[in-house]
Design a protein around this motif. Structure first.
Motif, mmCIF file in Angstrom:
data_model
loop_
_atom_site.group_PDB
_atom_site.id
_atom_site.type_symbol
_atom_site.label_atom_id
_atom_site.label_comp_id
_atom_site.label_asym_id
_atom_site.label_seq_id
_atom_site.Cartn_x
_atom_site.Cartn_y
_atom_site.Cartn_z
ATOM 1 N N ARG A 144 45.867 83.885 7.411
ATOM 2 C CA ARG A 144 47.307 83.706 7.548
ATOM 3 C C ARG A 144 48.039 84.844 6.841
ATOM 4 N N MET A 145 49.174 85.267 7.439
ATOM 5 C CA MET A 145 49.889 86.420 6.915
ATOM 6 C C MET A 145 51.381 86.154 6.773
ATOM 7 N N GLY A 146 51.994 86.925 5.881
ATOM 8 C CA GLY A 146 53.437 86.932 5.732
ATOM 9 C C GLY A 146 53.895 88.373 5.555
ATOM 10 N N THR A 147 55.082 88.705 6.045
ATOM 11 C CA THR A 147 55.606 90.074 5.927
ATOM 12 C C THR A 147 57.020 90.048 5.371
ATOM 13 N N GLU A 148 57.393 91.162 4.748
ATOM 14 C CA GLU A 148 58.759 91.347 4.250
ATOM 15 C C GLU A 148 59.007 92.852 4.176
ATOM 16 N N GLU A 149 60.246 93.265 4.380
ATOM 17 C CA GLU A 149 60.590 94.687 4.349
ATOM 18 C C GLU A 149 61.720 94.938 3.355
ATOM 19 N N ILE A 150 61.727 96.163 2.803
ATOM 20 C CA ILE A 150 62.849 96.608 1.964
ATOM 21 C C ILE A 150 63.262 97.999 2.430
ATOM 22 N N SER A 151 64.538 98.292 2.281
ATOM 23 C CA SER A 151 65.070 99.591 2.660
ATOM 24 C C SER A 151 64.811 100.597 1.538
ATOM 25 N N LEU A 152 64.260 101.755 1.892
ATOM 26 C CA LEU A 152 64.007 102.777 0.881
ATOM 27 C C LEU A 152 65.284 103.511 0.501
#
Length: 413
Positions: free
Chosen positions: A399-407
């Motif tokens: 099972r996976m989870g993702t998240e992003e942040i702006s550089l």
């Protein structure tokens, strides 16, 4: 609903879009259940409209999206890289759908409008490719079962050969005698890697040779509202890898039939932590166009004065992880954390991968979503990268989870 313009000829894709519009036009303005519209084509898999009960939003998303020409399909005349690439892209889309909806409770119905991935005879492939593809299909099948996704598919190709529906015990007995996937312990993908066999494995069905696509979609949606959840403990404890164990559900009331998943792979959970499964999952998640939510992930920049630039704290909701007790009375969970730097055009510029473990302090409450397991990881801020994507994959279950942040924000801070 997924529009499959990767494996479907242009004219049939156009017919499919018109059919989906017909289906939506016949529905009330407020749909009975949340629906999302997705598209898989030559170079992308993306969401056209997120989950909504607003019919008009779905119609607008459908109207705004031009039909894509299936270049990989049209240029592929035999088993080669193009065929395998379409197979991989199709499986990749199924994986993302399962991972993205895993935390939605209950059964999910996936209506796939298109031809589906190409059929391949494993004997025509190299042994290494056979093992890789068989393992991937088994992995995806297990994931669909685990996340309770039932696949219903309808082929808009009006010249496609019809598929016989099994509607009574006599037809079922004939199918068994014919030696299809209902035969005990017969691997549905053992002799042919076929999209049609994925439907029954997940408790759905695949229909070809019909031209009333809108009515077939409506039928699939209706079928998805009538279901029971049942389970059983197999009397045979044998769990040999890749052995397909058949399930047959019989309704004793005359005149009624049951559609159920026809089996599962009795593969030990350790298969999810194999190197091949790990690489496949992380590659899929690294370029996923939709958030994966099987694990609930949030990101913070490390606040410690000793923390170097590009150090982040990855928070994972403890209630979404699988915990294992230790001899010391604590519990532990193992994950792989991948950080990829992505350009504004979704090109991977850098990546950092690290395996990590979390351990509780004593008999902690692991059922509440107010607590998190925290993992510290450092990733350089690559030049030319627009954002960082964090992927957390649980080693035991996949099972996976993702998240992003702006550089851009990170550099400003």
């Amino acid at each position: 609903m997924v529009l499959d313009e990767l494996n479907t000829h242009f004219e049939d894709s156009s017919f499919a879009v018109r059919s989906v519009k017909q289906y939506l036009d016949a529905r009330p303005a407020l749909l009975t259940q949340p629906t999302t519209l997705m598209l898989v084509s030559d170079n992308k898999f993306r969401v056209l409209q997120t989950f909504t009960r607003d019919r008009d939003l779905l119609l607008k998303a459908l109207h705004d999206q031009a039909v894509h020409y299936a270049w990989k399909l049209e240029g592929d005349k035999s088993i080669g890289y193009g065929t395998l690439e379409r197979l991989d892209q199709s499986l990749n889309a199924l994986e993302q759908i399962a991972q993205a909806t895993a935390r939605i409770q209950g059964r999910k119905n996936l209506v796939w409008v298109g031809q589906g991935f190409p059929s391949i005879d494993p004997s025509e492939l190299k042994t290494k490719d056979q093992d890789l593809i068989n393992g991937t299909i088994q992995h995806i099948t297990n994931l669909l079962l685990d996340t309770r996704v039932a696949l219903y598919a309808v082929d808009p190709t009006t010249s496609a050969a019809g598929m016989v529906e099994i509607t009574d015990p006599t037809q079922l007995e004939f199918a068994q005698a014919a030696g299809d996937s209902f035969v005990t312990n017969a691997d549905p993908f053992g002799s042919q890697l076929d999209f049609d066999r994925l439907g029954p494995v997940t408790g759905g069905r695949v229909i070809r040779g019909m031209n009333d696509i809108d009515k077939q979609i409506a039928n699939f949606v209706d079928l998805g509202t009538k279901f029971y959840t049942i389970g059983y403990s197999p009397s045979d404890s044998n769990s040999a890898p890749r052995q397909y164990r058949n399930i047959r559900v019989v309704c004793l009331r005359p005149g009624l039939t049951v559609t159920a998943r026809n089996g599962y792979y009795a593969t030990p959970p350790a298969s999810q932590s194999s190197k091949e499964a790990l690489i496949y999952d992380l590659n899929a998640a690294a370029l996923s166009s939709i958030p994966l939510t099987a694990l609930k992930v949030t990101i913070d920049a490390a606040k410690s004065e000793k923390a170097s630039a590009g150090t982040y704290v990855v928070h994972v909701d403890v209630s979404t992880l699988t915990w294992h007790p230790t001899n010391e009375g604590t519990s532990t969970a193992k994950v792989a954390v991948l950080v990829v730097g992505l350009s504004s055009k979704d090109k991977i510029i850098s990546h950092t991968l690290q395996s990590m473990s979390a351990m509780t302090k004593g008999a902690a409450d692991l059922s509440t979503s107010r607590k998190s397991a925290d993992f510290l990881i450092t990733s350089r801020l690559p030049r030319g990268a627009d954002r960082l994507r964090f992927v957390v994959r649980e080693m035991d279950t996949g099972r996976m989870g993702t998240e992003e942040i702006s550089l851009r924000e990170a550099r400003q801070n």
